[in-house]
Design a protein around this motif. Structure first.
Motif, PDB file in Angstrom:
ATOM      1  N   ALA A 122      -6.150   0.233   3.923  1.00 34.95           N
ATOM      2  CA  ALA A 122      -4.835   0.122   3.564  1.00 34.95           C
ATOM      3  C   ALA A 122      -4.181   0.573   5.073  1.00 34.95           C
ATOM      4  O   ALA A 122      -3.248  -0.014   5.695  1.00 34.95           O
ATOM      5  CB  ALA A 122      -4.145   0.833   2.545  1.00 34.95           C
ATOM      6  N   ALA A 176      -0.202   4.650   2.442  1.00 35.71           N
ATOM      7  CA  ALA A 176      -1.530   4.014   1.772  1.00 35.71           C
ATOM      8  C   ALA A 176      -1.859   4.527   0.564  1.00 35.71           C
ATOM      9  O   ALA A 176      -3.126   4.694   0.057  1.00 35.71           O
ATOM     10  CB  ALA A 176      -2.560   4.296   2.820  1.00 35.71           C
ATOM     11  N   PHE A 201       0.909  -1.346  -0.099  1.00 36.00           N
ATOM     12  CA  PHE A 201       0.112  -0.190   0.099  1.00 36.00           C
ATOM     13  C   PHE A 201       0.923   1.175  -0.222  1.00 36.00           C
ATOM     14  O   PHE A 201       0.156   2.307  -0.198  1.00 36.00           O
ATOM     15  CB  PHE A 201      -0.951   0.150   1.131  1.00 36.00           C
ATOM     16  CG  PHE A 201      -2.029  -1.207   1.160  1.00 36.00           C
ATOM     17  CD1 PHE A 201      -2.962  -1.115   0.396  1.00 36.00           C
ATOM     18  CD2 PHE A 201      -1.577  -2.230   2.172  1.00 36.00           C
ATOM     19  CE1 PHE A 201      -3.754  -2.289   0.297  1.00 36.00           C
ATOM     20  CE2 PHE A 201      -2.619  -3.023   2.448  1.00 36.00           C
ATOM     21  CZ  PHE A 201      -3.465  -3.332   1.317  1.00 36.00           C
TER      22      PHE A 201
END
Length: 248
Positions: free
Chosen positions: A203, A175, A171
């Motif tokens: 995430a 993220a 991720f």
């Protein structure tokens, strides 16, 4: 947590009448303790005393937090006691048959729920895959290992889906990477949409687990409060569910 129904709990209460010292079977404190000791259970363990110390309170907490098999075995032992009274001709109500039906229901349940979070009325259902993996550690109250294994279980699932177990590799540090959204979450929404924001939140949950896991992996084992451990395990269950059940 067992999956015993409210109706079956009430049936048990009506049969045992622990609050009134019993009707058919009268349990002294010593008899009550022995009933559980015969199955290797210390009914005076602090986990059963959360709601009170009476026989009824301890029994209710036992039904609430233990797994189906453990509860079923104890109820089966109770059924045997009732059957002995019935065969002796001292009572006409066939409580033993009702108790055995409760046992059968418990034993065919597909999975059980997690223990209730201490000192609240809230309970959560841990994903059955994860639960089956950590139940040996929960049973022996090894909460440190239960939490650690929960994190490892989630990372292993990530690896089985995308070939990587590091959340930062999947991720990104913030993220922002979306390369694996389709295999993990089922779709790849356009940036800036509410669904995209949700996936970024998902995430971050996985990133949190990675960093929590890293901290534990480089620390000596230590006692973890049961309530806090259940919170951590619930976090792992959420992360696992999000990548396992695409419609979660």
């Amino acid at each position: 947590m067992s999956t015993i129904s409210s109706a079956d709990k009430q049936y048990l209460n009506n049969a045992l009448r622990l609050q009134n010292n019993g009707w058919i079977i009268r349990f002294t404190e010593e008899d009550f303790i022995q009933l559980f000791e015969e199955e290797g259970i210390d009914i005076n363990n602090k986990k059963y005393l959360i709601s009170g110390t009476s026989k009824q309170n301890r029994f209710d907490k036992f039904l609430e937090i233990e797994d189906n098999k453990t509860v079923a075995i104890l109820i089966l032992r109770l059924a045997s006691r009732f059957r002995n009274r019935e065969l002796a001709g001292t009572i006409s109500v066939k409580f033993s048959e009702g108790l055995e039906k409760i046992v059968q229901t418990l034993l065919i349940q597909p999975h059980k729920k997690s223990s209730s979070i201490s000192n609240t009325d809230i309970s959560v259902s841990i994903h059955p895959d994860l639960y089956r993996h950590i139940i040996p550690y929960l049973d022996r109250e090894d909460y440190f290992t239960a939490v650690q294994e929960s994190y490892k279980f989630v990372r292993q699932k990530l690896k089985s889906i995308v070939g990587k177990e590091s959340a930062t590799a999947i991720f990104g540090e913030n993220a922002t990477k979306t390369d694996y959204h389709i295999p993990l979450f089922g779709s790849q929404p356009a940036k800036g949409t509410p669904e995209s924001d949700s996936y970024k939140g998902y995430a971050y949950i996985h990133l949190a687990i990675q960093f929590l896991r890293n901290e534990q992996a480089h620390s000596l084992a230590k006692d973890i409060d049961r309530n806090l451990a259940l919170h951590f395990i619930t976090l792992a269950s959420v992360a696992y569910t999000l990548i396992t059940d695409k419609n979660a």
